[in-house]
Design a protein around this motif. Structure first.
Motif, PDB file in Angstrom:
ATOM      1  N   ASP A 142      19.428  14.244  20.334  1.00 31.94           N
ATOM      2  CA  ASP A 142      20.368  13.626  21.261  1.00 31.94           C
ATOM      3  C   ASP A 142      19.972  12.158  21.331  1.00 31.94           C
ATOM      4  N   ILE A 143      20.902  11.262  20.996  1.00 35.37           N
ATOM      5  CA  ILE A 143      20.566   9.842  20.920  1.00 35.37           C
ATOM      6  C   ILE A 143      21.626   8.984  21.613  1.00 35.37           C
ATOM      7  N   VAL A 144      21.188   7.812  22.078  1.00 35.01           N
ATOM      8  CA  VAL A 144      22.070   6.826  22.692  1.00 35.01           C
ATOM      9  C   VAL A 144      21.636   5.446  22.220  1.00 35.01           C
ATOM     10  N   ASP A 145      22.305   4.423  22.722  1.00 33.32           N
ATOM     11  CA  ASP A 145      21.935   3.042  22.425  1.00 33.32           C
ATOM     12  C   ASP A 145      20.972   2.563  23.502  1.00 33.32           C
ATOM     13  N   GLY A 146      19.719   2.359  23.121  1.00 37.55           N
ATOM     14  CA  GLY A 146      18.706   1.928  24.075  1.00 37.55           C
ATOM     15  C   GLY A 146      18.923   0.529  24.622  1.00 37.55           C
ATOM     16  N   ASN A 147      19.811  -0.244  23.984  1.00 35.06           N
ATOM     17  CA  ASN A 147      20.089  -1.591  24.477  1.00 35.06           C
ATOM     18  C   ASN A 147      20.996  -1.596  25.694  1.00 35.06           C
ATOM     19  N   ARG A 148      21.632  -0.466  25.971  1.00 35.34           N
ATOM     20  CA  ARG A 148      22.575  -0.380  27.084  1.00 35.34           C
ATOM     21  C   ARG A 148      21.916   0.245  28.301  1.00 35.34           C
ATOM     22  N   VAL A 158      14.477   7.362  10.795  1.00 32.30           N
ATOM     23  CA  VAL A 158      13.854   6.041  10.830  1.00 32.30           C
ATOM     24  C   VAL A 158      14.674   5.043  10.015  1.00 32.30           C
ATOM     25  N   GLU A 159      15.154   5.464   8.844  1.00 34.13           N
ATOM     26  CA  GLU A 159      15.980   4.587   8.028  1.00 34.13           C
ATOM     27  C   GLU A 159      17.298   4.259   8.738  1.00 34.13           C
ATOM     28  N   MET A 160      17.885   5.273   9.369  1.00 36.70           N
ATOM     29  CA  MET A 160      19.132   5.047  10.103  1.00 36.70           C
ATOM     30  C   MET A 160      18.902   4.116  11.293  1.00 36.70           C
ATOM     31  N   LYS A 161      17.785   4.293  11.964  1.00 36.53           N
ATOM     32  CA  LYS A 161      17.448   3.440  13.110  1.00 36.53           C
ATOM     33  C   LYS A 161      17.299   1.977  12.676  1.00 36.53           C
ATOM     34  N   TYR A 187      19.677  -1.005  13.970  1.00 33.99           N
ATOM     35  CA  TYR A 187      19.056  -2.140  14.679  1.00 33.99           C
ATOM     36  C   TYR A 187      19.542  -3.465  14.102  1.00 33.99           C
ATOM     37  N   GLY A 188      19.747  -3.472  12.789  1.00 38.12           N
ATOM     38  CA  GLY A 188      20.255  -4.684  12.146  1.00 38.12           C
ATOM     39  C   GLY A 188      21.667  -5.032  12.600  1.00 38.12           C
ATOM     40  N   ASP A 189      22.384  -4.034  13.122  1.00 39.69           N
ATOM     41  CA  ASP A 189      23.739  -4.256  13.628  1.00 39.69           C
ATOM     42  C   ASP A 189      23.785  -4.309  15.148  1.00 39.69           C
ATOM     43  N   GLY A 190      22.614  -4.445  15.770  1.00 46.45           N
ATOM     44  CA  GLY A 190      22.578  -4.609  17.213  1.00 46.45           C
ATOM     45  C   GLY A 190      22.567  -3.331  18.018  1.00 46.45           C
ATOM     46  N   ILE A 191      22.334  -2.194  17.355  1.00 44.67           N
ATOM     47  CA  ILE A 191      22.292  -0.896  18.043  1.00 44.67           C
ATOM     48  C   ILE A 191      20.855  -0.370  18.001  1.00 44.67           C
ATOM     49  N   ASP A 192      20.304  -0.020  19.141  1.00 42.84           N
ATOM     50  CA  ASP A 192      18.942   0.517  19.204  1.00 42.84           C
ATOM     51  C   ASP A 192      19.016   2.026  19.438  1.00 42.84           C
ATOM     52  N   LEU A 193      18.874   2.795  18.376  1.00 45.25           N
ATOM     53  CA  LEU A 193      18.981   4.251  18.483  1.00 45.25           C
ATOM     54  C   LEU A 193      17.781   4.799  19.246  1.00 45.25           C
ATOM     55  N   LYS A 194      18.042   5.324  20.416  1.00 46.04           N
ATOM     56  CA  LYS A 194      16.993   5.844  21.283  1.00 46.04           C
ATOM     57  C   LYS A 194      17.119   7.362  21.385  1.00 46.04           C
ATOM     58  N   VAL A 195      16.031   8.059  21.104  1.00 40.23           N
ATOM     59  CA  VAL A 195      16.026   9.520  21.170  1.00 40.23           C
ATOM     60  C   VAL A 195      15.849   9.954  22.623  1.00 40.23           C
ATOM     61  N   VAL A 196      16.827  10.683  23.117  1.00 41.72           N
ATOM     62  CA  VAL A 196      16.746  11.232  24.470  1.00 41.72           C
ATOM     63  C   VAL A 196      16.106  12.616  24.432  1.00 41.72           C
ATOM     64  N   SER A 197      16.436  13.384  23.398  1.00 44.23           N
ATOM     65  CA  SER A 197      15.879  14.730  23.246  1.00 44.23           C
ATOM     66  C   SER A 197      15.912  15.104  21.774  1.00 44.23           C
ATOM     67  N   SER A 198      14.865  15.808  21.325  1.00 45.75           N
ATOM     68  CA  SER A 198      14.853  16.280  19.936  1.00 45.75           C
ATOM     69  C   SER A 198      14.353  17.724  19.916  1.00 45.75           C
ATOM     70  N   TYR A 199      13.138  17.930  19.404  1.00 38.54           N
ATOM     71  CA  TYR A 199      12.632  19.309  19.331  1.00 38.54           C
ATOM     72  C   TYR A 199      12.410  19.905  20.717  1.00 38.54           C
ATOM     73  N   ARG A 200      12.804  21.165  20.851  1.00 38.59           N
ATOM     74  CA  ARG A 200      12.552  21.914  22.080  1.00 38.59           C
ATOM     75  C   ARG A 200      12.044  23.298  21.710  1.00 38.59           C
ATOM     76  N   SER A 201      10.978  23.713  22.328  1.00 36.83           N
ATOM     77  CA  SER A 201      10.452  25.063  22.096  1.00 36.83           C
ATOM     78  C   SER A 201      11.289  26.086  22.861  1.00 36.83           C
ATOM     79  N   PHE A 202      11.067  27.350  22.551  1.00 40.00           N
ATOM     80  CA  PHE A 202      11.745  28.432  23.272  1.00 40.00           C
ATOM     81  C   PHE A 202      11.438  28.335  24.760  1.00 40.00           C
ATOM     82  N   GLU A 203      10.170  28.111  25.096  1.00 40.58           N
ATOM     83  CA  GLU A 203       9.782  28.077  26.506  1.00 40.58           C
ATOM     84  C   GLU A 203      10.426  26.911  27.237  1.00 40.58           C
TER      85      GLU A 203
END
Length: 355
Positions: free
Chosen positions: A241-247, A171-174, A178-194
């Motif tokens: 897994d993250i990307v720039d949500g502004n793009r 959250v702090e990194m995001k 954001y202050g530098d024009g980058i919107d850190l968007k989470v594409v994938s994070s926690y995944r269970s075994f299943e």
């Protein structure tokens, strides 16, 4: 004068291990789970008040007594000091995270940080070495079920889904990005075994049925980017897994070429290269020449203070036997040679800052 201990503490003193831990945690500015003066309330009484159970061995008051405690979610250890007339109880989680942070800083900075790390970890080492091996015979932090994504863990943040400390750092990194024009968007994070199993089996069937690949060829294709269920870092609640949500990007976002110079995620990559480490996030699968295993993933970052000790714990397990015991599409082709290479190349040949 002893090079590590405070001047009034003598090496070999019967209370030295507990005192070392006391000063070690004080140096790291760790808030204890609880803290009290033994002259006002006994340790068993205080433990009973907060519902802890005695399980281990800790030196205090000049002799060994059975006063180590296990709260609901963390193994803990007592740091005591007769000299300071004080007792504090800390979680192993606190100590692991602090040492991991020091280790990361040590790699990034010069000799001054190295000397500080050696001094601080030396205090802990002296204390821990003096305790009986019995105290360390169990997994103090992460169970195999956690490490393999087979049990629920507490996750934080809508659309983020990370462990608390990793979530807060993200959250702090995001905010900074954001202050530098980058919107850190989470594409994938926690995944269970299943969840990982479903990804694996979908790809296995796609390559073997639709693509007419031989099973071993299909497995080799899968592990270019996808892990064997039970071995994914995404099971830990530390990796994203993250990307720039502004793009706006056509098709699959997680393609290495889209992070190159002049491509949609070029600014994202530049910002992360320059700033991610300030928030303890590190790229996992780098483009370092000669690195083996999973291909380059400029979108996959890991929160080092948690993932480093988790990988250390995972390495202690018999990973090969654990995988041989699993039953999903393709496991019958997991030979000892294949698993040996997979462990060395895919699990361990990663960014060295995460080892």
């Amino acid at each position: 004068m002893h090079p590590i201990l405070p001047h009034h503490i003598k090496p070999g003193h019967s209370d030295t291990p507990g005192t070392c831990l006391f000063f070690f945690c004080r140096m790291l500015n760790l808030p204890p789970l609880f803290h009290f003066c033994p002259t006002t309330v006994s340790m068993p009484q205080r433990a009973a008040q907060i519902g802890l159970k005695a399980i281990g061995i800790i030196p205090i008051a000049g002799s060994l007594r059975f006063f180590s405690y296990l709260p609901p979610s963390f193994y803990t250890i007592i740091a005591s000091s007769n000299v300071m007339n004080s007792v504090a109880i800390y979680s192993w989680h606190q100590i692991w995270v602090s040492l991991s942070r020091l280790r990361t800083r040590l790699k990034q900075n010069g000799s001054m940080e190295r000397r500080a790390f050696i001094k601080k970890s030396g205090v802990a080492g002296l204390a821990l070495a003096a305790l009986p091996n019995l105290a360390f015979s169990k997994d103090f932090e992460y169970s195999i079920l956690e490490l393999m994504g087979k049990t629920d863990i507490k996750l934080y943040g809508k659309g983020i889904n990370l462990r608390k400390e990793a979530h807060d750092a993200f959250v702090e990194m995001k905010k900074a990005a954001y202050g530098d024009g980058i919107d850190l968007k989470v594409v994938s994070s926690y995944r269970s075994f299943e969840r990982q199993r479903s990804i694996w089996e979908r790809k296995f069937l796609k390559y073997t049925d639709d693509g007419n690949m031989a099973p071993l060829k299909a497995i080799d294709k899968i592990i270019e980017y996808s892990t064997i269920p039970g071995t994914s870092r995404h099971h830990w609640g530390t990796d994203i897994d993250i990307v720039d949500g502004n793009r706006k990007v056509e098709g699959d976002m997680l393609v290495p070429s889209k992070f190159g110079e002049g491509e949609p995620y070029a600014d994202f990559k530049k910002w992360m290269d320059e700033n991610a480490k300030d928030f303890d996030f590190h790229l996992v699968y780098t483009d370092t020449p000669g690195r083996r295993g999973f291909k380059y993933e400029p979108w996959h970052y890991s929160y080092a203070p948690l993932s480093v000790p988790m990988l250390t714990e995972f390495r202690r397990k018999n990973i090969m036997q654990l995988l041989k015991n699993e039953d999903f599409y393709g496991t019958e082709h997991f030979t000892e040679g294949f698993l040996t290479n997979y462990i060395q190349d895919n699990i361990l040949d990663i960014n060295t800052e995460l080892l």
